[in-house]
Design a protein around this motif. Structure first.
Motif, PDB file in Angstrom:
ATOM      1  N   UNK A  31      93.910 -11.317  18.951  1.00  0.00           N
ATOM      2  CA  UNK A  31      93.461 -10.549  17.793  1.00  0.00           C
ATOM      3  C   UNK A  31      93.642 -11.338  16.494  1.00  0.00           C
ATOM      4  N   UNK A  32      94.723 -12.085  16.373  1.00  0.00           N
ATOM      5  CA  UNK A  32      94.972 -12.883  15.171  1.00  0.00           C
ATOM      6  C   UNK A  32      93.865 -13.908  14.959  1.00  0.00           C
ATOM      7  N   UNK A  33      93.479 -14.590  16.006  1.00  0.00           N
ATOM      8  CA  UNK A  33      92.424 -15.608  15.894  1.00  0.00           C
ATOM      9  C   UNK A  33      91.088 -14.988  15.491  1.00  0.00           C
ATOM     10  N   UNK A  34      90.713 -13.912  16.138  1.00  0.00           N
ATOM     11  CA  UNK A  34      89.438 -13.244  15.848  1.00  0.00           C
ATOM     12  C   UNK A  34      89.446 -12.665  14.436  1.00  0.00           C
ATOM     13  N   UNK A  35      90.531 -12.005  14.057  1.00  0.00           N
ATOM     14  CA  UNK A  35      90.602 -11.376  12.740  1.00  0.00           C
ATOM     15  C   UNK A  35      90.545 -12.395  11.603  1.00  0.00           C
ATOM     16  N   UNK A  36      91.288 -13.473  11.708  1.00  0.00           N
ATOM     17  CA  UNK A  36      91.285 -14.473  10.632  1.00  0.00           C
ATOM     18  C   UNK A  36      89.877 -15.046  10.450  1.00  0.00           C
ATOM     19  N   UNK A  37      89.255 -15.405  11.533  1.00  0.00           N
ATOM     20  CA  UNK A  37      87.908 -15.976  11.466  1.00  0.00           C
ATOM     21  C   UNK A  37      86.924 -14.987  10.844  1.00  0.00           C
ATOM     22  N   UNK A  38      86.943 -13.752  11.311  1.00  0.00           N
ATOM     23  CA  UNK A  38      86.032 -12.738  10.786  1.00  0.00           C
ATOM     24  C   UNK A  38      86.267 -12.433   9.324  1.00  0.00           C
ATOM     25  N   UNK A  39      87.523 -12.314   8.939  1.00  0.00           N
ATOM     26  CA  UNK A  39      87.841 -11.980   7.547  1.00  0.00           C
ATOM     27  C   UNK A  39      87.508 -13.127   6.616  1.00  0.00           C
ATOM     28  N   UNK A  40      87.830 -14.341   7.019  1.00  0.00           N
ATOM     29  CA  UNK A  40      87.603 -15.501   6.152  1.00  0.00           C
ATOM     30  C   UNK A  40      86.118 -15.789   5.965  1.00  0.00           C
ATOM     31  N   UNK A  41      85.339 -15.713   7.009  1.00  0.00           N
ATOM     32  CA  UNK A  41      83.961 -16.172   6.922  1.00  0.00           C
ATOM     33  C   UNK A  41      82.917 -15.059   6.762  1.00  0.00           C
ATOM     34  N   UNK A  42      83.244 -13.827   7.132  1.00  0.00           N
ATOM     35  CA  UNK A  42      82.221 -12.775   7.088  1.00  0.00           C
ATOM     36  C   UNK A  42      82.513 -11.651   6.101  1.00  0.00           C
ATOM     37  N   UNK A  43      83.774 -11.396   5.813  1.00  0.00           N
ATOM     38  CA  UNK A  43      84.099 -10.237   4.982  1.00  0.00           C
ATOM     39  C   UNK A  43      84.397 -10.625   3.544  1.00  0.00           C
ATOM     40  N   UNK A  44      85.281 -11.585   3.360  1.00  0.00           N
ATOM     41  CA  UNK A  44      85.712 -11.963   2.027  1.00  0.00           C
ATOM     42  C   UNK A  44      85.129 -13.315   1.635  1.00  0.00           C
ATOM     43  N   UNK A  45      85.286 -13.662   0.367  1.00  0.00           N
ATOM     44  CA  UNK A  45      84.956 -15.008  -0.073  1.00  0.00           C
ATOM     45  C   UNK A  45      86.052 -15.906   0.469  1.00  0.00           C
ATOM     46  N   UNK A  46      85.705 -16.766   1.452  1.00  0.00           N
ATOM     47  CA  UNK A  46      86.654 -17.626   2.139  1.00  0.00           C
ATOM     48  C   UNK A  46      87.610 -18.283   1.251  1.00  0.00           C
TER      49      UNK A  46
END
Length: 163
Positions: free
Chosen positions: A148-163
């Motif tokens: 979950x940590x790997x998936x969440x970081x990737x999704x949050x950094x690249x798709x949700x917020x300004x990386x």
């Protein structure tokens, strides 16, 4: 004290950002585990007598069927998921990522969508480890959190917020 304020406000440097993500994630992890184990021990038994946490805490637990353990496991992980993701969203917005890539309500929806995807993927993995390999509940939970940590970081950094 000024250096601490600067680090807390810094959201562009990838190393600092990841360090803060892991710190905030550690806090969310603590919330998740606290809720999970409180329910698993006090409300809906989900641990076996040989579970690592049961042994560490010296708990005297009654054996439970695999079916009951799996049912309780899912309720416990869902409860921990909701509580920890509320905490994670607030901490991520305050300290880790720059918002504004999406409208706030879209950002929250995307945050929970990515988290839900990670939750389902990691929880199914945990379920399968218990169901077919008879892995301890705690080992299953730790494996789920790693994915979950790997998936969440990737999704949050690249798709949700300004990386």
């Amino acid at each position: 004290m000024e250096i601490v304020k600067k680090i807390l406000r810094e959201k562009d440097h990838p190393g600092i950002q990841f360090l803060k993500y892991m710190t905030c994630g550690g806090i969310a992890f603590f919330v998740d585990f606290s809720v999970f184990y409180y329910i698993a021990i006090k409300v809906l038994p989900a641990l076996t007598p040989d579970d690592l946490v049961a042994q560490l805490l010296g708990l005297d637990l009654e054996p439970i069927s695999r079916h009951a353990r799996l049912t309780h496991y899912w309720i416990c992980i869902f409860s921990g998921f909701v509580a920890s993701n509320i905490v994670a969203y607030i901490l991520n917005v305050l300290f880790v990522f720059k918002g504004g890539k999406h409208k706030v309500h879209h950002e929250i929806a995307l945050f929970f969508a990515v988290s839900t995807g990670a939750f389902v993927l990691s929880s199914v993995t945990g379920d399968l480890l218990i169901r077919f390999l008879e892995v301890q509940t705690t080992v299953s939970k730790l494996t789920a959190i790693f994915f979950a940590t790997l998936v969440n970081y990737t999704g949050r950094k690249f798709f949700i917020f300004h990386g």
